[in-house]
Motif scaffolding. Structure first.
Motif, mmCIF file in Angstrom:
data_model
loop_
_atom_site.group_PDB
_atom_site.id
_atom_site.type_symbol
_atom_site.label_atom_id
_atom_site.label_comp_id
_atom_site.label_asym_id
_atom_site.label_seq_id
_atom_site.Cartn_x
_atom_site.Cartn_y
_atom_site.Cartn_z
ATOM 1 N N GLU A 184 -6.012 -2.477 -2.944
ATOM 2 C CA GLU A 184 -7.048 -1.304 -3.368
ATOM 3 C C GLU A 184 -7.299 -0.437 -2.091
ATOM 4 N N ILE A 185 -7.055 0.777 -2.631
ATOM 5 C CA ILE A 185 -7.114 1.928 -1.563
ATOM 6 C C ILE A 185 -8.483 2.603 -1.720
ATOM 7 N N LEU A 198 0.943 -1.095 0.026
ATOM 8 C CA LEU A 198 0.016 0.173 -0.093
ATOM 9 C C LEU A 198 0.830 1.393 0.091
ATOM 10 N N GLY A 199 2.031 1.195 0.432
ATOM 11 C CA GLY A 199 2.763 2.375 0.576
ATOM 12 C C GLY A 199 3.655 2.241 2.106
ATOM 13 N N ALA A 200 3.232 3.410 2.698
ATOM 14 C CA ALA A 200 3.859 3.469 4.282
ATOM 15 C C ALA A 200 2.760 3.710 5.146
ATOM 16 N N PRO A 201 1.767 2.997 5.367
ATOM 17 C CA PRO A 201 0.375 3.626 6.266
ATOM 18 C C PRO A 201 0.803 3.368 7.758
ATOM 19 N N LEU A 202 1.976 2.631 8.217
ATOM 20 C CA LEU A 202 2.082 2.157 9.300
ATOM 21 C C LEU A 202 3.341 2.924 10.002
ATOM 22 N N SER A 203 3.769 4.096 9.649
ATOM 23 C CA SER A 203 4.964 4.902 9.843
ATOM 24 C C SER A 203 4.705 5.521 11.101
ATOM 25 N N TRP A 263 -0.452 5.349 -3.546
ATOM 26 C CA TRP A 263 0.068 4.865 -2.491
ATOM 27 C C TRP A 263 -0.466 5.615 -1.270
ATOM 28 N N MET A 264 -0.667 5.129 -0.140
ATOM 29 C CA MET A 264 -0.966 5.807 1.240
ATOM 30 C C MET A 264 -0.131 5.668 2.090
ATOM 31 N N THR A 309 -3.075 10.220 7.608
ATOM 32 C CA THR A 309 -2.873 9.390 6.541
ATOM 33 C C THR A 309 -3.375 10.005 5.310
ATOM 34 N N ARG A 310 -2.301 10.137 4.256
ATOM 35 C CA ARG A 310 -2.516 10.639 3.082
ATOM 36 C C ARG A 310 -2.602 9.692 2.119
#
Length: 512
Positions: free
Chosen positions: A203-204, A121-126, A234-235, A228-229
């Motif tokens: 999917e986002i 998804l990208g980096a949603p848990l940063s 990517w999110m 979250t952006r």
């Protein structure tokens, strides 16, 4: 003889993501204990080994078998997908291990579902996040709901494991409802199916759209927090090392006028009501769901104090209490029933007067097909048209374009020029050429021109009243000879409801 037990993680199902330590442990092992699916990922490294497999539901039996072989002095590898220490087999081995066991134990970490799905998804848990299993086989459902509520209240990003099975169909929707009680419907979320395996899909969507979907045990859900952006496909969630200004979280009671009427708007007439109350000497705070709504308030009513964003019930309660709100004026959209129910509950809890303003319905002066729900409207539209125009806003889009048979139709959408609303439509697969982003209401001529150019053969609308352009839409559809489907207003039992500004103003003055 002293044996050894390797607790081995083989990741999400891609050989490339298995760490080298796994190969070393397998090479050193005499016995391999696993569920047979896992063997396909490690086949080159276990040739000639004593392989024991037990079915998927016999996890404890597998752990006990591995322990028995290790006690017999053998070197054993107990295999698990993901990370064996996270929702997996390691804990069963530790539970059944005895204090007098002498064999060595080594746990080899791996990539669990949270890591795997987040990477796609990208980096949603940063920033701070939680994981939550929705399976109640080993945990009481009440505990799952309680933990979900705390996660939502803290606005943590969260990864849901064991989302939905044939036996557990409704639980995930209960948990998503809890999320929606505290998180904004626009919160970005990820749906990952078969991460790093054949059939992978990513999917986002928004949290509101997530509520409309179907899942299974091979699906993981990643829900962001309010920060979250999205960028491209990517999110990501910011780490926190930047200026958090211009968010509802920075609002303090000292920055708000005391003893004010809190007007929850979201419509042009709601803003007009707030402006009139302020002109009559009432301290007013206007709350809007989006930054775009706040921009309209600032343009229409300069000088009014406004708060934007879907705060969540906890934050809303806190601000109402801290600012010593005088009353709640609910001027939200006639179809925003969830918000109205929340405001009524808050008013009762905080012992605040609740006044409801609802724009009057418009009379039917042209042919209309009435129905009671969006789902019914979708079915009717697909019976009557091929090129269907939705004048129902962005929130309901998923229910139309994902309905059974909807893929065979062409959907055209007009919505407010809010980036989040546009992104929602794009995420649902609506081509940009079929999107009209304009602020209404619209005249009959404007509707006719747009629908004629787009060759629309069916229109769906809410009963938005004259303030929402209902009459102009009905007249345009009649002039073009196309079916006009209307979703009737939901009915709520409001404690005090007004259809004009003067009556509400008089009731407010009596509270003084």
């Amino acid at each position: 003889m002293t044996g050894k037990l390797y607790l081995v993680s083989v990741g999400p199902g891609s050989r490339e993501l298995i760490p080298p330590m796994v190969e070393q442990a397998l090479a050193a092992s005499d016995v391999i204990v696993a569920y047979d699916l896992y063997l396909t990922w490690i086949q080159p490294w276990i040739a000639g080994k004593d392989i024991r497999t037990l079915p998927l539901t016999q996890e404890r039996d597998r752990a006990q078998l591995a322990l028995e072989e290790a006690r017999a002095g053998k070197t054993v590898a107990l295999i698990s997908s993901g990370d064996i220490g996270i929702y997996a087999m390691a804990t069963l081995a530790y539970e059944d291990m005895r204090e007098d066991d002498s064999f060595d134990v080594q746990l080899i970490p791996g990539i669990t579902s949270a890591n795997a799905c987040a990477s796609l998804l990208g980096a949603p848990l940063s920033h701070d996040f939680a994981t939550l299993s929705l399976s109640d086989l080993l945990c009481p459902w009440e505990w799952i709901e309680s933990r979900a509520r705390h996660i939502a209240e803290a606005d943590l990003a969260v990864v849901f494991y064991n989302v939905q099975s044939k036996q557990r169909q409704e639980g995930v929707y209960r948990i998503l409802d809890i999320m929606l009680e505290h998180k904004r419907p626009e919160t970005l979320c990820g749906i990952v199916h078969n991460a790093y395996r054949e059939g992978q899909t990513v999917e986002i969507v928004t949290l509101a759209e997530l509520r409309t979907r179907q899942f299974n045990m091979l699906t993981s859900l990643v829900i962001g927090n309010r920060f979250t952006r999205r960028k491209r496909n990517w999110m990501f969630t910011p780490r926190g090392y930047f200026n958090w200004q211009n968010t509802a979280d920075t609002i303090t009671a000292d920055s708000l006028p005391g003893a004010a009427a809190w007007v929850f708007a979201g419509t042009s007439d709601g803003n007009a009501l707030a402006r009139q109350l302020a002109a009559n000497g009432q301290p007013v705070i206007v709350s809007t769901a989006s930054d775009y709504g706040a921009e309209i308030v600032a343009a229409d009513s300069p000088g009014l104090t406004s708060i934007s964003g879907r705060l969540g019930v906890e934050r809303r309660r806190e601000l109402l209490q801290q600012s010593q709100a005088r009353c709640i004026v609910d001027a939200t959209h006639p179809y925003a029933t969830e918000m109205s129910q929340q405001l009524m509950a808050l008013a009762q809890e905080l012992a605040l007067p609740y006044l409801r303003y609802e724009r009057p319905s418009a009379p039917d002066q042209h042919p209309a097909i009435h129905c009671s729900s969006m789902a019914e409207a979708a079915k009717l539209a697909m019976q009557h048209g091929q090129r269907i125009f939705l004048a129902t806003g962005s929130k309901e889009l998923a229910g139309f374009v994902q309905a059974e048979g909807a893929a065979d139709k062409q959907w055209f959408v007009r919505l407010a020029p809010d980036p989040q609303h546009l992104q929602r439509a794009i995420d649902l697969g609506i081509p940009r050429a079929r999107l009209c982003a304009m602020q209404g209401p619209f005249s009959q001529a404007a509707n006719e021109t747009l629908w004629r150019d787009w060759q629309i053969d069916c229109v769906i609308s809410k009963q938005s009243g004259d303030a929402g352009g209902y009459g102009a839409k009905a007249a345009a559809a009649a002039a073009l000879g196309i079916p006009f489907i209307v979703v009737d207003r939901p009915q709520l039992d409001y404690p005090a409801s007004f259809a004009d500004f003067a009556s509400l103003q008089a009731a407010l003055e009596q509270l003084a």
